[in-house]
Design a protein around this motif. Structure first.
Motif, PDB file in Angstrom:
ATOM      1  N   ARG A 181       0.851  -1.189   0.000  1.00  0.00           N
ATOM      2  CA  ARG A 181       0.000   0.000   0.000  1.00  0.00           C
ATOM      3  C   ARG A 181       0.885   1.237   0.000  1.00  0.00           C
ATOM      4  NH1 ARG A 181      -4.266  -0.489   4.661  1.00  0.00           N
ATOM      5  NH2 ARG A 181      -4.932   1.413   3.619  1.00  0.00           N
ATOM      6  N   PRO A 182       0.452   2.311  -0.623  1.00  0.00           N
ATOM      7  CA  PRO A 182       1.263   3.548  -0.630  1.00  0.00           C
ATOM      8  C   PRO A 182       1.375   4.116   0.769  1.00  0.00           C
ATOM      9  CG  PRO A 182      -0.921   3.948  -1.565  1.00  0.00           C
ATOM     10  CD  PRO A 182      -0.802   2.472  -1.381  1.00  0.00           C
ATOM     11  N   THR A 183       2.488   4.786   1.040  1.00  0.00           N
ATOM     12  CA  THR A 183       2.695   5.400   2.360  1.00  0.00           C
ATOM     13  C   THR A 183       1.790   6.602   2.520  1.00  0.00           C
ATOM     14  OG1 THR A 183       4.423   6.843   1.524  1.00  0.00           O
ATOM     15  CG2 THR A 183       5.115   4.665   2.295  1.00  0.00           C
ATOM     16  N   GLU A 184       1.674   7.042   3.792  1.00  0.00           N
ATOM     17  CA  GLU A 184       0.774   8.159   4.074  1.00  0.00           C
ATOM     18  C   GLU A 184       1.236   9.423   3.358  1.00  0.00           C
ATOM     19  OE1 GLU A 184      -0.897  10.649   7.969  1.00  0.00           O
ATOM     20  OE2 GLU A 184       0.288   8.821   8.210  1.00  0.00           O
ATOM     21  N   GLY A 185       2.592   9.595   3.284  1.00  0.00           N
ATOM     22  CA  GLY A 185       3.095  10.783   2.617  1.00  0.00           C
ATOM     23  C   GLY A 185       2.800  10.784   1.140  1.00  0.00           C
ATOM     24  N   ARG A 190      -0.913  12.983  -3.641  1.00  0.00           N
ATOM     25  CA  ARG A 190      -1.756  12.698  -4.800  1.00  0.00           C
ATOM     26  C   ARG A 190      -2.968  13.614  -4.790  1.00  0.00           C
ATOM     27  NH1 ARG A 190      -0.704   8.172  -7.419  1.00  0.00           N
ATOM     28  NH2 ARG A 190      -2.843   7.892  -8.109  1.00  0.00           N
ATOM     29  N   THR A 191      -3.398  14.037  -5.982  1.00  0.00           N
ATOM     30  CA  THR A 191      -4.569  14.905  -6.090  1.00  0.00           C
ATOM     31  C   THR A 191      -5.829  14.076  -5.935  1.00  0.00           C
ATOM     32  OG1 THR A 191      -4.751  14.590  -8.471  1.00  0.00           O
ATOM     33  CG2 THR A 191      -3.283  16.360  -7.696  1.00  0.00           C
ATOM     34  N   PRO A 192      -6.943  14.689  -5.546  1.00  0.00           N
ATOM     35  CA  PRO A 192      -8.201  13.948  -5.443  1.00  0.00           C
ATOM     36  C   PRO A 192      -8.597  13.288  -6.756  1.00  0.00           C
ATOM     37  CG  PRO A 192      -8.362  16.061  -4.327  1.00  0.00           C
ATOM     38  CD  PRO A 192      -7.050  16.070  -5.047  1.00  0.00           C
ATOM     39  N   ALA A 195      -6.487  10.181  -7.217  1.00  0.00           N
ATOM     40  CA  ALA A 195      -6.931   9.142  -6.289  1.00  0.00           C
ATOM     41  C   ALA A 195      -8.240   8.523  -6.779  1.00  0.00           C
ATOM     42  CB  ALA A 195      -7.102   9.720  -4.888  1.00  0.00           C
ATOM     43  N   ARG A 196      -9.140   9.359  -7.310  1.00  0.00           N
ATOM     44  CA  ARG A 196     -10.423   8.845  -7.810  1.00  0.00           C
ATOM     45  C   ARG A 196     -10.190   7.923  -9.007  1.00  0.00           C
ATOM     46  NH1 ARG A 196     -12.480  13.241  -8.529  1.00  0.00           N
ATOM     47  NH2 ARG A 196     -12.214  13.497 -10.785  1.00  0.00           N
ATOM     48  N   ARG A 197      -9.268   8.348  -9.922  1.00  0.00           N
ATOM     49  CA  ARG A 197      -8.971   7.485 -11.078  1.00  0.00           C
ATOM     50  C   ARG A 197      -8.391   6.143 -10.638  1.00  0.00           C
ATOM     51  NH1 ARG A 197      -7.278  12.451 -13.241  1.00  0.00           N
ATOM     52  NH2 ARG A 197      -5.091  11.962 -12.741  1.00  0.00           N
ATOM     53  N   ASP A 198      -7.517   6.212  -9.611  1.00  0.00           N
ATOM     54  CA  ASP A 198      -6.944   4.957  -9.105  1.00  0.00           C
ATOM     55  C   ASP A 198      -8.035   4.050  -8.545  1.00  0.00           C
ATOM     56  OD1 ASP A 198      -4.451   5.726  -9.844  1.00  0.00           O
ATOM     57  OD2 ASP A 198      -3.813   6.369  -7.832  1.00  0.00           O
ATOM     58  N   ARG A 199      -8.971   4.657  -7.812  1.00  0.00           N
ATOM     59  CA  ARG A 199     -10.054   3.836  -7.239  1.00  0.00           C
ATOM     60  C   ARG A 199     -10.921   3.247  -8.334  1.00  0.00           C
ATOM     61  NH1 ARG A 199     -10.201   8.178  -3.553  1.00  0.00           N
ATOM     62  NH2 ARG A 199     -11.994   9.090  -4.646  1.00  0.00           N
ATOM     63  N   GLU A 200     -11.176   4.039  -9.377  1.00  0.00           N
ATOM     64  CA  GLU A 200     -12.002   3.537 -10.480  1.00  0.00           C
ATOM     65  C   GLU A 200     -11.302   2.393 -11.213  1.00  0.00           C
ATOM     66  OE1 GLU A 200     -12.693   6.989 -12.774  1.00  0.00           O
ATOM     67  OE2 GLU A 200     -14.342   7.743 -11.506  1.00  0.00           O
ATOM     68  N   ARG A 201      -9.952   2.610 -11.438  1.00  0.00           N
ATOM     69  CA  ARG A 201      -9.210   1.538 -12.116  1.00  0.00           C
ATOM     70  C   ARG A 201      -9.188   0.255 -11.266  1.00  0.00           C
ATOM     71  NH1 ARG A 201      -5.762   5.813 -13.906  1.00  0.00           N
ATOM     72  NH2 ARG A 201      -4.409   5.530 -12.084  1.00  0.00           N
ATOM     73  N   GLU A 202      -9.006   0.434  -9.967  1.00  0.00           N
ATOM     74  CA  GLU A 202      -8.995  -0.722  -9.079  1.00  0.00           C
ATOM     75  C   GLU A 202     -10.351  -1.425  -9.076  1.00  0.00           C
ATOM     76  OE1 GLU A 202      -7.740  -3.602  -6.331  1.00  0.00           O
ATOM     77  OE2 GLU A 202      -6.670  -2.256  -7.702  1.00  0.00           O
TER      78      GLU A 202
END
Length: 309
Positions: A181-185, A190-192, A195-202
């Motif tokens: 998993r990516p670190t907190e930093g 990452r921009t919102p 992050a949304r694109r990553d969630r959609e791809r996942e």
């Protein structure tokens, strides 16, 4: 003579030779006074073509028995432990070995003068799958006395996609490590939108993976149903062939009985004809004797009359 020795002999014969040889051995045991052994021999069943082919492997390729049994133990262990890497490797070896042995069995039947067809070869493959899945089936096959093909198990490593899927989703320690998993930093940078694109791809990746799993499982179920239907058809064909063979044997026996009865009838007719001829000859001799007696009596009367004068 004991049952195991007789069974070893009988199950090494071609199926069409089995019934007559079994009846001969049972009759010999009965003649020797061992009625119990005779009854046990008489109950031995004629093997189907596919069972005979699987038995030939044990008899003619004994060096292949131990490796197959060892592979089965390894597969069962990997299946229990959900070891995905080992399961994939053993499953690959499993399919390769089963296919090679089934082809060898088919060649052995051709060399023995009674080649099997595609349906019987598939039943041999199902038997070998059962040997890999079940230690009891393995022991039964290793005797070389199979009467019918063993049924291929459902859900064992033969269902590769499902087994590997379970191995891949096993608890920690048995499954492949999860993606870090990516670190907190890193998340904070990452921009919102990213992050949304990553969630959609996942989410899309998970949907595709789930669809692939469902399609693999559906295909495996269809394959299992088709293989079972093929096995059932082949079993019915073997049963019909066995019944026809038994009927042919019965017809042969009845023809022999008819031939014997006709011979006895001819002998009886010959005896009756000879008896009638003897009766007629006796009648002629009796008539001749009566005629001679009357002639003698007449001469005697004449002689007696001459003496009186």
């Amino acid at each position: 003579m004991d049952l195991d020795t007789v069974a070893d002999e009988l199950y090494g014969l071609r199926p069409e030779e089995f019934t007559a040889a079994r009846n001969t051995r049972a009759a010999a045991a009965r003649t020797a006074g061992d009625r119990a052994l005779a009854d046990r021999i008489a109950r031995l069943r004629r093997p189907s073509l596919s069972a005979w082919a699987a038995n030939l492997l044990v008899r003619e390729r004994p060096d292949a028995v131990a490796p197959l049994l060892e592979l089965g133990e390894g597969l069962r262990q990997a299946h229990r432990e959900l070891d995905g890497g080992q399961l994939r490797e053993l499953t690959r070896r499993h399919h390769s070995l089963v296919g090679a042995l089934a082809r060898q069995a088919r060649q052995l039947t051709a060399d023995a003068g009674h080649p099997i067809g595609d349906g019987a070869q598939r039943e041999v493959e199902a038997t070998l799958h059962a040997v890999l899945a079940d230690p009891d089936a393995a022991r039964e096959w290793a005797t070389g006395h199979l009467v019918k093909a063993l049924e291929q198990p459902v859900g064992f490593p033969t269902t590769g996609p499902e087994a590997v899927r379970r191995a891949a989703t096993a608890p920690a320690g048995t499954a492949a490590p999860a993606t870090a998993r990516p670190t907190e930093g890193a998340t904070a940078k990452r921009t919102p939108a990213a992050a949304r694109r990553d969630r959609e791809r996942e989410a899309e990746r998970r949907r595709r993976l789930e669809r692939a799993r469902e399609e693999a499982e559906a295909a495996q179920r269809e394959l299992g149903a088709a293989e079972k239907e093929t096995t059932d058809i082949a079993a019915r064909a073997d049963a019909a062939e066995q019944h026809a063979e038994e009927l042919r044997g019965r017809v042969t026996e009845l023809r022999e009985l008819l031939k014997q009865a006709e011979q006895e009838q001819r002998e009886a007719h010959t005896g009756a004809r000879e008896a009638r001829e003897r009766v007629r000859s006796a009648d002629r001799r009796l008539r001749d004797a009566r005629r001679h007696a009357m002639t003698a009596a007449t001469k005697l009367a004449e002689l007696e009359g001459a003496d009186e004068t």
